[in-house]
Design a protein around this motif. Structure first.
Motif, PDB file in Angstrom:
ATOM      1  N   GLN A 105     -28.804 -61.675 -46.240  1.00 41.12           N
ATOM      2  CA  GLN A 105     -29.919 -62.170 -47.046  1.00 41.12           C
ATOM      3  C   GLN A 105     -30.752 -61.043 -47.659  1.00 41.12           C
ATOM      4  OE1 GLN A 105     -28.930 -63.247 -44.036  1.00 41.12           O
ATOM      5  NE2 GLN A 105     -29.824 -65.217 -43.486  1.00 41.12           N
TER       6      GLN A 105
ATOM      7  N   HIS B  56     -24.954 -60.478 -53.365  1.00 43.89           N
ATOM      8  CA  HIS B  56     -24.632 -61.871 -53.051  1.00 43.89           C
ATOM      9  C   HIS B  56     -23.506 -62.428 -53.917  1.00 43.89           C
ATOM     10  CE1 HIS B  56     -28.765 -62.703 -50.971  1.00 43.89           C
ATOM     11  NE2 HIS B  56     -27.959 -61.952 -50.257  1.00 43.89           N
TER      12      HIS B  56
ATOM     13  N   HIS C 274     -20.043 -63.609 -52.304  1.00 39.72           N
ATOM     14  CA  HIS C 274     -19.634 -65.008 -52.401  1.00 39.72           C
ATOM     15  C   HIS C 274     -18.255 -65.132 -53.026  1.00 39.72           C
ATOM     16  CE1 HIS C 274     -19.477 -69.022 -54.350  1.00 39.72           C
ATOM     17  NE2 HIS C 274     -20.015 -69.409 -53.209  1.00 39.72           N
TER      18      HIS C 274
ATOM     19  N   GLU D  26     -24.045 -70.989 -50.437  1.00 40.26           N
ATOM     20  CA  GLU D  26     -24.542 -71.975 -51.389  1.00 40.26           C
ATOM     21  C   GLU D  26     -25.584 -72.882 -50.733  1.00 40.26           C
ATOM     22  OE1 GLU D  26     -21.238 -74.128 -52.987  1.00 40.26           O
ATOM     23  OE2 GLU D  26     -20.047 -72.324 -53.325  1.00 40.26           O
ATOM     24  N   ASP D  27     -25.283 -73.324 -49.524  1.00 45.73           N
ATOM     25  CA  ASP D  27     -26.142 -74.300 -48.857  1.00 45.73           C
ATOM     26  C   ASP D  27     -27.532 -73.746 -48.545  1.00 45.73           C
ATOM     27  OD1 ASP D  27     -24.055 -76.060 -48.990  1.00 45.73           O
ATOM     28  OD2 ASP D  27     -23.490 -75.901 -46.873  1.00 45.73           O
ATOM     29  N   VAL D  28     -27.623 -72.464 -48.235  1.00 49.25           N
ATOM     30  CA  VAL D  28     -28.928 -71.886 -47.917  1.00 49.25           C
ATOM     31  C   VAL D  28     -29.587 -71.258 -49.139  1.00 49.25           C
ATOM     32  CG1 VAL D  28     -28.297 -71.511 -45.508  1.00 49.25           C
ATOM     33  CG2 VAL D  28     -27.996 -69.646 -47.165  1.00 49.25           C
ATOM     34  N   GLY D  29     -28.950 -71.400 -50.311  1.00 51.51           N
ATOM     35  CA  GLY D  29     -29.582 -70.996 -51.551  1.00 51.51           C
ATOM     36  C   GLY D  29     -29.459 -69.531 -51.923  1.00 51.51           C
ATOM     37  N   LEU D  30     -28.497 -68.824 -51.345  1.00 52.67           N
ATOM     38  CA  LEU D  30     -28.314 -67.413 -51.719  1.00 52.67           C
ATOM     39  C   LEU D  30     -27.606 -67.263 -53.043  1.00 52.67           C
ATOM     40  CD1 LEU D  30     -27.300 -65.805 -48.288  1.00 52.67           C
ATOM     41  CD2 LEU D  30     -29.561 -65.957 -49.345  1.00 52.67           C
TER      42      LEU D  30
ATOM     43  N   PRO E  40     -25.915 -69.866 -56.518  1.00 48.06           N
ATOM     44  CA  PRO E  40     -25.867 -71.238 -57.065  1.00 48.06           C
ATOM     45  C   PRO E  40     -24.676 -71.995 -56.498  1.00 48.06           C
ATOM     46  CG  PRO E  40     -26.196 -69.617 -58.810  1.00 48.06           C
ATOM     47  CD  PRO E  40     -25.848 -68.837 -57.583  1.00 48.06           C
ATOM     48  N   ARG E  41     -24.857 -73.289 -56.322  1.00 48.25           N
ATOM     49  CA  ARG E  41     -23.771 -74.117 -55.823  1.00 48.25           C
ATOM     50  C   ARG E  41     -22.670 -74.237 -56.857  1.00 48.25           C
ATOM     51  NH1 ARG E  41     -23.575 -77.141 -51.554  1.00 48.25           N
ATOM     52  NH2 ARG E  41     -25.833 -76.994 -51.259  1.00 48.25           N
TER      53      ARG E  41
END
Length: 216
Positions: free
Chosen positions: A178, A184, A188, A206-210, A212-213
């Motif tokens: 983080q 990031h 990813h 993606e789920d923790v917002g690091l 974009p999904r």
């Protein structure tokens, strides 16, 4: 556990998700000789006690082990234990950084719970506990279990020691780099193209917002 502040997760929903999605826990007690005793036991997390009593803030864990397992007797007279859940984890290459003065690391999600154990003795309560585990992993098996001869199911229930563990303290580590936002996107992309454990970390990013999904 060692928990640097940048990886310390305080969202209970994330801890609960890790425990539910990765239920095979390491249960650790201290043996009579002072040496740790460890068993790998599938656990069921829930927010209420098996008996309908008020649960502690972090909920309870339900599980069982073979009566022949020496750890079962240890849990019966030593109520305090440590339960550890390991979520997805994978190696991270320093190649995700533009800055070459970086080193490899490992990313992971983990939960560690200090618990107080209560042995589940009555036959009917052990049966209810087993049905919680069945509902987690193979709901359709519940009907087959109900149709088995009582002599067989009684023997199976007598062969286990079941327990409810009240979570008295909870720690959750979400170590996804983080504190290095510049890496990031590359991180990813590398995880998304990797094996299943790495892909799971990409989804968590993606789920923790690091990042974009990813759509589609």
């Amino acid at each position: 556990m060692y928990l640097p502040k940048q990886f310390h997760n305080t969202d209970p929903a994330i801890a609960q998700r890790i425990m539910r999605e990765h239920p095979l826990a390491s249960v650790v007690s201290v043996g009579e000789d002072g040496f740790p005793v460890l068993s790998h036991i599938p656990m069921h997390w829930q927010g209420v006690s098996l008996w309908g009593e008020d649960a502690p803030e972090h909920g309870v864990l339900l599980g069982h082990c073979a009566r022949a397992n020496p750890h079962a007797q240890l849990l019966a007279y030593q109520s305090h234990a440590l339960v550890s859940f390991m979520g997805p984890q994978a190696y991270m290459s320093p190649g995700v950084y533009a800055d070459k003065q970086r080193v490899p690391t490992w990313t992971y999600l983990a939960v560690q719970a200090k618990v107080q154990t209560r042995i589940v003795d009555p036959h009917t309560d052990r049966d209810r506990l087993l049905k919680c585990l069945i509902a987690d992993h193979e709901p359709s098996y519940a009907q087959q279990w109900r149709e088995l001869p009582a002599t067989y199911t009684s023997a199976m229930l007598n062969g286990i020691v079941a327990f409810e563990m009240a979570i008295v303290e909870l720690q959750c580590a979400v170590k996804l780099n983080q504190h290095r936002p510049e890496a990031h996107a590359a991180m990813h992309a590398a995880y998304a193209a990797g094996p299943a454990n790495a892909q799971a970390l990409a989804r968590w990013m993606e789920d923790v917002g690091l990042v974009p999904r990813v759509q589609g």
